[in-house]
Design an enzyme around this catalytic site. Structure first.
Site, PDB file in Angstrom:
ATOM      1  N   GLU A 168      26.468  23.681  58.507  1.00 36.68           N
ATOM      2  CA  GLU A 168      27.741  23.639  59.230  1.00 36.68           C
ATOM      3  C   GLU A 168      28.059  22.243  59.768  1.00 36.68           C
ATOM      4  O   GLU A 168      28.076  22.014  60.979  1.00 36.68           O
ATOM      5  CB  GLU A 168      27.730  24.667  60.373  1.00 36.68           C
ATOM      6  CG  GLU A 168      27.522  26.086  59.878  1.00 36.68           C
ATOM      7  CD  GLU A 168      27.518  27.135  60.991  1.00 36.68           C
ATOM      8  OE1 GLU A 168      27.662  26.757  62.177  1.00 36.68           O
ATOM      9  OE2 GLU A 168      27.373  28.330  60.678  1.00 36.68           O
ATOM     10  N   GLU A 366      24.518  32.733  55.645  1.00 34.60           N
ATOM     11  CA  GLU A 366      24.451  33.421  56.936  1.00 34.60           C
ATOM     12  C   GLU A 366      25.563  34.453  56.993  1.00 34.60           C
ATOM     13  O   GLU A 366      26.691  34.194  56.577  1.00 34.60           O
ATOM     14  CB  GLU A 366      24.657  32.469  58.135  1.00 34.60           C
ATOM     15  CG  GLU A 366      23.520  31.543  58.435  1.00 34.60           C
ATOM     16  CD  GLU A 366      23.789  30.680  59.672  1.00 34.60           C
ATOM     17  OE1 GLU A 366      24.516  31.136  60.588  1.00 34.60           O
ATOM     18  OE2 GLU A 366      23.287  29.553  59.700  1.00 34.60           O
TER      19      GLU A 366
END
Length: 461
Positions: A168, A366
């Site tokens: 991220e 995720e």
């Protein structure tokens, strides 16, 4: 008859986590301080129950038994990260041999149990010694990251076949330099943009080093994608959704996956004097860098509408100058986290990757649901987390639909394996297939862990 959802052969079924959120610290381990060690101590009131990063889920001490627990629910892949400040305590210079041994043992232990290690180089955890030099605002730190990446490839690249440069990459810039959630708690768009650009350059440099070394695996990046939906088809709502997508998704996806920044973004930043500094050769490096594999983290949608009030142009420049958040009536909520549950979003992402990003090989790196107070669902010693099973089923059904329609998805890894420390939320919300008793550090499998084992055995459900 209930439909069966079967997934492609050799599908990755696993779980993901990160070093800072699981390893903890042990006396004499040689680990250097990172920004979470510092901020969770120095700004302790920002952290739920004041729990610091020092004593998380003790993976550093318990990795052998934890790997056995992974094997018990038949995981075939596991993603974690290397802690930069554990391996190189000052961020540059001398290697911590205890850390090198630890990561070698983890990698070897996973492989021995038939679990493919996926290794991420950076999961929000800047070494404090380098943060004091400006972190990713400083190009010296970009070079230090490239050297750290090279060292990791040298030490572990003979066995690790799947590498990721960043988890991220938007978050260190957005949460640390724009929205006051992560250390260093800066609120300044131009500095945030500079950090994001330099992270992209660091990513490109690491990929280039990996290609030159030719260790025989694949290298990619993990992206946090929040699909954007307008309140209505009214042109002003649609325009607001396009702006949110431009700032929070396309600004990072397009340079990494398509080789250049969106022109619309550059024009807006020029208009408001927010273009970050770049160096000669940066844009060429971005253009020539290609990844092999993309990880996608998906938790929630973003719903927006046209601005309802005029912005204060004397205030701090923000992406939110161009849209307002929208709370859709009747939306399903995970009230523990205050976020919407929208399984269809994973299908929309699957098609976006197929249509916009050349159908690059990707996997869900995720996805999961964090619930507060899971102890109230314990019966006969086991968390009866049917809500997590239902959440997984729905998301996997929509993922399956995306795969059926041609999206090149290779796997699904849930967040997370054992309940872990979740940054400022610490242990408020639990995500794991295994429950962690924080006081005793005992691990016990949840109902969802046994269900997921059956999914793996059947390559579907």
């Amino acid at each position: 008859m209930e439909k069966k959802y079967l997934f492609p052969e050799k599908f990755w079924w696993g779980a993901s986590t990160s070093a800072t959120q699981t390893e903890g610290a042990e006396p004499g381990d040689g680990k250097g301080e990172n920004i979470w060690d510092y901020s969770s101590r120095k700004f302790n009131s920002r952290f739920y129950d004041g729990i610091t990063s020092e004593r998380t889920s003790t993976f550093y001490k318990n990795y052998k038994t934890d790997i056995k627990l992974m094997k018990d629910i038949h995981l075939n892949s596991f993603r974690t990260s290397i802690s930069w400040s554990r391996l190189i305590p000052e961020g540059t210079g001398k290697i911590n041999e205890k850390a090198a041994k630890f990561y070698n043992n983890v990698i070897d232990g996973l492989i021995e149990e038939g679990i493919e290690p996926f290794m991420n180089l950076y999961h929000f955890d800047m070494p404090m010694a380098l943060q004091e030099k400006g972190g990713f605002e400083n190009r010296e730190v970009v070079e230090a990251y490239a050297e750290y990446a090279k060292k990791c490839f040298e030490l572990f690249g003979d066995r690790v076949k799947y590498w990721f440069t960043f988890n991220e990459p938007m978050i260190p810039a957005e949460a640390g330099y724009l929205h006051d959630r992560h250390y260093p708690y800066v609120v300044d768009f131009k500095r945030a943009a500079k950090v994001l650009h330099n992270i992209i350059i660091a990513h490109c440099k690491a990929v280039k080093i990996y290609r030159n070394m030719k260790p025989g695996g694949q290298i990619g990046i993990i992206m946090d994608v929040i699909p954007v939906y307008p309140r209505s088809e009214n042109p002003e709502d649609v325009k607001a959704a396009e702006a949110a997508d431009l700032f929070y998704t396309r600004s990072i996806n397009e340079p990494v996956l398509l080789g250049e920044y969106p022109q619309e973004l550059i024009e807006i930043l020029r208009e408001y004097n927010q273009v970050p500094e770049t160096e000669e050769g940066d844009l060429d490096l971005i253009k020539e860098t290609k990844i092999d594999l993309l990880g996608i983290n998906y938790y929630k949608p973003r719903r927006v509408k046209a601005k309802e009030y005029e912005i204060n142009k004397n205030g701090i420049f923000m992406p939110e100058w161009f849209f307002d958040s929208y709370e859709m009536p009747g939306r399903r909520m995970n009230r523990s986290r205050g976020i919407e549950i929208y399984p269809e979003g994973i299908y929309d992402i699957a098609l976006m990757i197929k249509e916009k990003y050349n159908n690059i090989p990707w996997f869900v790196s995720e996805n999961g649901i964090g619930i507060e107070g899971e102890e109230k669902f314990i019966k006969d010693g086991m968390v009866q987390d049917q809500y997590r099973i239902d959440f997984l089923k729905e998301h996997l059904q929509y993922l399956h639909k995306g795969i059926e329609e041609g999206s090149n998805c290779l796997g699904y890894q849930m967040w997370t394996f054992i309940d872990c420390w979740s940054w400022i939320n610490a242990y408020k919300n639990r995500y794991g297939f295994y429950r962690l008793d924080y006081e005793t550090q005992e691990r016990t499998v949840k109902k969802s862990g046994l269900w997921f084992r059956d999914v793996i055995d059947n390559n579907g459900f």
